[in-house]
Design a protein around this motif. Structure first.
Motif, PDB file in Angstrom:
ATOM      1  N   UNK A  85       0.821  -1.203   0.000  1.00  0.00           N
ATOM      2  CA  UNK A  85       0.000   0.000   0.000  1.00  0.00           C
ATOM      3  C   UNK A  85       0.857   1.257   0.000  1.00  0.00           C
ATOM      4  N   UNK A  88       2.229   1.923  -3.389  1.00  0.00           N
ATOM      5  CA  UNK A  88       1.262   2.396  -4.381  1.00  0.00           C
ATOM      6  C   UNK A  88       1.213   3.923  -4.450  1.00  0.00           C
ATOM      7  N   UNK A  89       1.790   4.586  -3.458  1.00  0.00           N
ATOM      8  CA  UNK A  89       1.868   6.055  -3.514  1.00  0.00           C
ATOM      9  C   UNK A  89       3.255   6.487  -3.072  1.00  0.00           C
ATOM     10  N   UNK A  90       4.219   6.403  -3.981  1.00  0.00           N
ATOM     11  CA  UNK A  90       5.598   6.717  -3.584  1.00  0.00           C
ATOM     12  C   UNK A  90       5.790   8.181  -3.172  1.00  0.00           C
ATOM     13  N   UNK A  91       5.068   9.083  -3.814  1.00  0.00           N
ATOM     14  CA  UNK A  91       5.164  10.497  -3.420  1.00  0.00           C
ATOM     15  C   UNK A  91       3.830  10.900  -2.804  1.00  0.00           C
ATOM     16  N   UNK A  92       3.901  11.361  -1.590  1.00  0.00           N
ATOM     17  CA  UNK A  92       2.670  11.679  -0.878  1.00  0.00           C
ATOM     18  C   UNK A  92       2.197  13.098  -1.137  1.00  0.00           C
ATOM     19  N   UNK A  93       1.131  13.442  -0.469  1.00  0.00           N
ATOM     20  CA  UNK A  93       0.585  14.790  -0.599  1.00  0.00           C
ATOM     21  C   UNK A  93       1.258  15.742   0.380  1.00  0.00           C
ATOM     22  N   UNK A  94       1.285  17.018   0.011  1.00  0.00           N
ATOM     23  CA  UNK A  94       1.794  18.054   0.918  1.00  0.00           C
ATOM     24  C   UNK A  94       0.765  18.307   2.019  1.00  0.00           C
ATOM     25  N   UNK A  95      -0.476  18.278   1.598  1.00  0.00           N
ATOM     26  CA  UNK A  95      -1.563  18.496   2.545  1.00  0.00           C
ATOM     27  C   UNK A  95      -2.163  17.128   2.888  1.00  0.00           C
ATOM     28  N   UNK A  96      -2.114  16.737   4.151  1.00  0.00           N
ATOM     29  CA  UNK A  96      -2.593  15.408   4.534  1.00  0.00           C
ATOM     30  C   UNK A  96      -4.069  15.260   4.209  1.00  0.00           C
ATOM     31  N   UNK A  97      -4.444  14.033   3.927  1.00  0.00           N
ATOM     32  CA  UNK A  97      -5.836  13.769   3.557  1.00  0.00           C
ATOM     33  C   UNK A  97      -6.765  13.990   4.742  1.00  0.00           C
TER      34      UNK A  97
ATOM     35  N   UNK B  69      -6.582  17.794  -6.317  1.00  0.00           N
ATOM     36  CA  UNK B  69      -6.603  17.445  -4.899  1.00  0.00           C
ATOM     37  C   UNK B  69      -6.452  18.762  -4.149  1.00  0.00           C
ATOM     38  N   UNK B  72      -6.359  18.859   0.797  1.00  0.00           N
ATOM     39  CA  UNK B  72      -6.439  17.550   1.437  1.00  0.00           C
ATOM     40  C   UNK B  72      -7.623  16.712   1.037  1.00  0.00           C
ATOM     41  N   UNK B 100      -3.020  20.175  -5.497  1.00  0.00           N
ATOM     42  CA  UNK B 100      -2.041  19.157  -5.863  1.00  0.00           C
ATOM     43  C   UNK B 100      -2.631  18.194  -6.890  1.00  0.00           C
TER      44      UNK B 100
END
Lengths: 223, 252, 646
Positions: A85, A88-97, B69, B72, B100
């Motif tokens: 898992x 499946x997302x090697x680069x994450x988001x700057x703003x957390x989900x 996106x 968030x 993003x």
């Protein structure tokens, strides 16, 4: 083994995880029942009887192998899924989900790790003593005295805190796990799924509260 | 409205990207999110800078092209809508907005906020169809289909293939997308004929493309602009299990 | 010099298509493998054609500018698809669908094509159901139908408010199956920039890879354009942002006649314009007119008060409301064809009865329907449309009437094609909205989906064989032929020229200005003076564009501004042709309304004596006037009469 596990389809892994998880969850109820005997005011007679049954019955011996395998596969699968898992997302988001999700469902690996650590402690205190790997408190009959070992442990506040945190984690784990297991197995129905979700939460409460009251009772009652 | 935007800029697939800050002023609350970005781009063009690249086409929430996106959340703070239907009245004057691209191994970045969702096409190609050629089919009313099944199929078929489910899933899993197609056909008698092959092939393709596994967090359902239910995922699991257990060895 | 030959088969109207099939040439399966076909566009027509052709055995290459074939703008069609199934037992037939379509098109369509369309309409529904398209059903499990503008029977099949989407996904899935099999090669994110002819026949195209900027050559034995309409010439329209005329326009410049460009449909039920920054108009399905009632305030004072925000529509009493469609057209009421409904709205707004903050809108009211059917029924029928409206306008249509106004939606005009759907360039076909053939001067609701799929599934696969049967000895083209060199050179030069202007104004600003000219002078109502004005203004704007447009970035990369610039440059040429065609056609018919040609009541007045023809324009070179060719329309099965929806 982990290599062949890797090659299964994602849904196969999830289904295996569910079946095993639901099996483990069911086992917890058996374990809880025995543990609650610690609270009986019979000097540990019932508890010892149950422990002896569990230790000697040949059917239980076979069951024990299944149980251990289940734990190992569940943990291995959990780790494999977690790595996959993440990959499946090697680069994450700057703003957390911040999407609303099922309670604590994002933290199954974390609660799982807490439970795993506790399991290690638990083995040191009990199972390894039973198989003679670690020395522990011995009873008059020359067998390990788990009744008194347990009471001893529950008198140590630090252990009780670790214990309670672990079972809190287990509660959260179970709350998501049971209904999630049903979902993974495809047991979903507009009529029954709300009930499954409710039962999931109730079961998680029963297990975590059930286990937690034992040390609290012992600590407070000063047994 | 005056806003601060923090936007992911990346020249192409190979380049290293970074967040860049922009200011936009005088945005009407009635304008759509893209109309706000149009204003920014108009500005950038006038200054001789490279405008921000983002995917969009129909701008009425149905083509599934748009994919931002925002703060968030996939498709931003409103629910049940695509980015193109998101309106600025959902934000406050003075807000800082993070924009993003979808993030997933299976969705590599093309430029700035544009990603390549060819993986979804590959999954459909692996089995997202009923194998009939043009012509020679029975009359449309030859097979009655219970309304409840037809409606359930329609609910699933409403998927626009935008990828918000993948974008918002902590595992970048494509389960909701795949399940919507599997479930649409599994609800219809026409689709049952090759149901076993379909679910196995589509899941195998999904796995091979590097999507994550489903953790049943149900975030996908929350962000799906067409509000496709996770019950479709359960249905797919069911289909998959029965296919694996019951399908003939040759039936793949 | 173009010679128009419609190649209509012999026989009675009902026998023509059968006769054609009986006698058309065929290509045997082993030869099909040796033949390449290029399809440009992946909408209903393109995807269905490519899938069908590949199933038959041809080698197909398909192109789209979007990231996936599933995004083509057919997906936005909401209402439904017509077919002459007569499932509701209300007297429908192939003839009646044919009749309604020709009449709806104001007697300006080619009868034989329309009859064929009506004939194959039933096959489309069968095909789509077999593909698993979840059409709406009754409790008994059979298909449900609803009625649409311009018809007195219920013949429209629908999949909630997403019929276009579902039909497109059906065609896309068939296409995907062929891609997997290797019979179709998909080229996504490609703009077609020109047609390549070898010895007078279409043999390939030049494309630009929109991601890398690379210019590519693709060769084939035949080229099929399924590139949609040109409604975006208005800048604001219901079309997708990327919808463009460029492939069709390049075909026109390569010798394909462009027919009836002035026939453009202005859709009556769109969400009104609300500001200058607006980029796009959203359509509300025509199906809303089944239950919604259209009105404006009877008194101008009320309209003024609403505009000023002092009065709410719900406060206007029943007797002070003017249900102008029901008043003017009692037989069809709110279900008159689109052109009639649009002009009626414009007439009321021009007379000062318009509502909303801009005064450029009319009401579409569901109060009566909610009272009659209950809110839940209305919600089941139109829930998603109401939700869409609320998201955009921020008003609840259950409690306050919707505001609507006409907007550019569909173009009946397009590349001239014969009965085979071939343009005047041999081997170059046009299908779907890109051609002109089936809708005459106005298209009925739910007929666009029907035509796109008819062309793609059931017409082109037959007719293209008739051409390719002679081509089986022609070896595969490689793209290295000198003709490709020449065309590619031109394409490169044009891009270089665009990039070198380096002016001050953005592409969009030119597009907006073109849109203003078109809406003002070549819009819903046209007159000689306005059209002449447009013919002056458009070339001036075009000249300015080529001097002052600014395109940042580079050619060898993803460059959205460059893409748009190429498209707008073509719109700037097309706009002029539309105005020229509109000026030439001094009658009013269907979507084309000339103020000089109306009845005393303000209805469109046709001039059958002088204008019963298709105006097909031939390109004569830049700066030259195009030449008009006329295909005279003969009516065998239908009597020419003035439309009447009273």
């Amino acid at each position: 083994m982990s290599n062949s596990l890797l090659n299964y389809a994602s849904i196969t892994k999830k289904i295996s995880m569910s079946i095993i998880g639901l099996f483990l969850a069911a086992f917890l109820l058996v374990h809880l029942t025995i543990n609650l005997m610690l609270l009986l005011d019979d000097g540990g007679e019932s508890f010892r009887a149950a422990a002896e049954f569990m230790g000697k019955n040949p059917v239980i011996k076979v069951f024990e192998i299944i149980l251990f395998s289940a734990f190992i596969i569940h943990i291995l699968l959990g780790i494999i899924l977690w790595f996959q898992n993440n990959a499946a997302r090697p680069i994450g988001y700057q703003r957390a989900n911040i999407t609303k999700t099922s309670l604590m469902s994002k933290y199954m690996i974390h609660t799982g790790i807490i439970i795993f650590i506790f399991l290690g402690l638990h083995f040191i205190h009990f199972y390894f003593v039973k198989i003679g790997l670690v020395s522990g408190l011995m009873g008059e009959d020359g067998h390990p005295d788990f009744y008194n070992s347990a009471l001893e442990l529950f008198k140590q506040p630090l252990y009780v805190i670790i214990y309670i945190v672990s079972f809190l984690a287990l509660g959260f784990h179970l709350n998501h796990a049971i209904q999630s297991g049903f979902q993974s197995l495809g047991w979903e129905h507009s009529k029954y799924t709300p009930a499954v979700k409710a039962i999931s939460t109730i079961y998680a409460l029963v297990i975590s509260v059930g286990f937690t009251i034992i040390p609290l009772f012992i600590l407070i009652a000063g047994k | 409205m005056d806003l601060t935007l923090k936007i992911w800029r990346q020249a192409n697939a190979q380049a290293k990207g970074k967040m860049v800050e922009y200011k936009v002023t005088g945005v009407s609350p009635d304008s759509s999110f893209f109309e706000m970005l149009d204003v920014l781009n108009q500005d950038l063009i006038e200054k001789g800078e490279d405008p921000v690249a983002f995917d969009h086409d129909c701008r009425e929430g149905i083509c599934g092209t748009c994919s931002l996106y925002i703060n968030g959340r996939a498709h931003g703070p409103d629910s049940g809508v695509t980015t193109c239907q998101l309106h600025m009245r959902k934000f406050k004057d003075g807000d800082t907005i993070f924009i993003e691209p979808w993030r997933a191994k299976a969705f590599p970045i093309v430029k700035d906020l544009i990603v390549n969702r060819g993986a979804f096409d590959s999954i459909i190609q692996a089995g997202g169809y009923i194998s009939v050629n043009t012509g020679g089919v029975p009359d449309a009313n030859a097979i009655p289909i219970p309304k409840v099944n037809a409606d359930a199929a329609m609910d699933a078929a409403a998927c626009i293939g935008c990828g918000a489910c993948v974008a918002t899933c902590k595992n970048a899993s494509a389960m909701l997308f795949v399940a919507a197609k599997v479930s649409q056909f599994a609800n219809l008698p026409q689709g049952k004929i090759e149901a076993k092959r379909r679910v196995q092939n589509m899941v195998a393709e999904m796995d091979a493309l590097g999507f994550g596994n489903c953790s049943n967090t149900y975030a996908c359902e929350q962000e799906c602009p067409k509000e496709i239910s996770v019950s479709n995922i359960a249905k797919m699991n069911r289909e998959f299990l029965s296919a694996k257990l019951c399908a003939d060895v040759k039936d793949i | 010099m173009i010679k128009l030959d419609s190649k209509i088969p012999e026989g009675a109207m009902a026998d023509k298509w059968k006769n054609y099939i009986d006698h058309a040439k065929l290509v045997n399966p082993s030869n099909k493998r040796k033949l390449d076909i290029i399809v440009v566009g992946t909408g209903l027509a393109g995807a269905s054609a490519a899938a069908s052709l590949a199933e038959m055995g041809y080698e197909v290459k398909i192109f789209c500018y979007q990231d996936s074939p599933r995004r083509a703008h057919s997906i936005a069609a909401q209402g439904g698809i017509n077919a002459a199934k007569n499932y509701p037992n209300d007297g429908d037939s192939v003839y009646r669908l044919f009749y309604d379509t020709v009449k709806g098109g104001d007697d300006r369509a080619r009868e034989a094509n329309v009859y064929r369309l009506a004939e194959v309409s039933n096959n489309i529904i069968d095909q789509c159901v077999a593909q698993g398209i979840p059409f709406a059903r009754e409790y008994g499990g059979l298909l449900d139908n609803r009625s649409f503008g311009g018809a007195q029977v219920s013949r429209t099949f629908y999949a909630r408010g997403q019929t276009g989407q579902q039909l497109l996904l059906g065609a896309y899935s068939a296409l995907s199956r062929q891609i997997k099999k290797g019979k179709v090669t998909l080229y996504n994110r490609r703009d077609m920039l020109d047609v390549v002819k070898i010895d007078g026949r279409a043999r390939g195209i030049i494309t630009r890879n929109l991601v890398t900027g690379e210019i590519e050559r693709h060769a084939a034995h035949a080229v099929v354009l399924a590139t949609g309409g040109y409604g975006n010439v208005f800048y604001l329209s219901t079309n997708a942002m990327g919808s463009n005329v460029s492939p069709a326009w390049k075909a026109y410049k390569a010798g394909a006649a462009f027919a009836n460009p002035c026939y453009m449909q202005i859709h009556p039920t769109c969400i009104p314009v609300h500001g200058d920054f607006q980029s796009k108009l959203t359509l509300m399905s025509e199906s809303l007119r089944n239950d919604g009632r259209i009105w404006v305030p009877k008194k101008k004072e009320d309209a003024e008060a609403i505009k000023a925000g002092k009065l709410k529509p719900t406060q206007i009493k029943e007797e002070d409301r003017d249900y102008y469609l029901e008043r003017r057209y009692p037989a069809f009421g709110n279900l008159v064809p689109r052109d009639v409904a649009s002009r009626a709205a414009k007439e009321r707004v021009d007379a000062g009865h318009g509502v909303g903050p801009t005064g450029i809108a009319v009401y579409l009211d569901f109060e009566e329907a909610i009272g009659r059917l209950g809110k839940s029924v209305v919600e089941a029928r139109y829930g998603n449309l109401f939700q869409m409206y609320e998201k955009i306008v921020d008003e609840d249509p259950y409690t306050t009437p919707m505001m609507i106004y006409p907007a550019s939606h569909y173009t009946m005009g397009g590349l001239w094609v014969d009965y085979n759907l071939m343009t005047t360039v041999p081997g170059l076909y046009a299908i779907g909205e890109a051609n002109f053939s089936d809708h005459g001067a106005n298209r009925l609701g739910a007929s666009a989906l029907m035509q796109g799929l008819a062309d793609g599934y059931f017409v082109l696969p037959y007719t293209i064989a008739d051409y390719l049967a002679d081509q089986i000895h022609v070896p595969r083209f490689t793209g290295k032929e000198p003709e490709f060199n020449d065309v590619e050179k031109n394409v490169n030069e044009r891009i270089k020229k665009l990039m070198s202007i380096n002016g001050k104004q953005s592409v969009d600003s030119f597009h907006k200005r073109l849109g203003h000219i078109m809406w003002e002078y070549v819009g819903m109502a046209r007159n000689e003076e306005g059209l002449k004005k447009a013919l002056e203004e458009i070339p001036k704007l075009r000249e300015e564009f080529w001097k002052d447009v600014r395109i940042p970035g580079d050619t060898a990369e993803f460059n959205n501004e460059l893409e748009k610039a190429g498209r707008v440059a073509d719109f700037l040429e097309l706009g002029e042709l539309i105005a020229r065609d509109a000026l030439n056609r001094t009658e009013s018919c269907g979507g084309h309304f000339r103020e000089e040609s109306q009845t005393p009541e303000g209805e469109a007045k046709r001039d059958d004596e002088n204008f019963t023809y298709v105006a097909a324009w031939e390109y004569k070179g830049d700066g030259q006037e195009p030449e008009l060719h006329k295909e005279h329309l003969t009516f065998e099965a239908i009597k020419l009469v003035q439309r009447n929806y009273k």
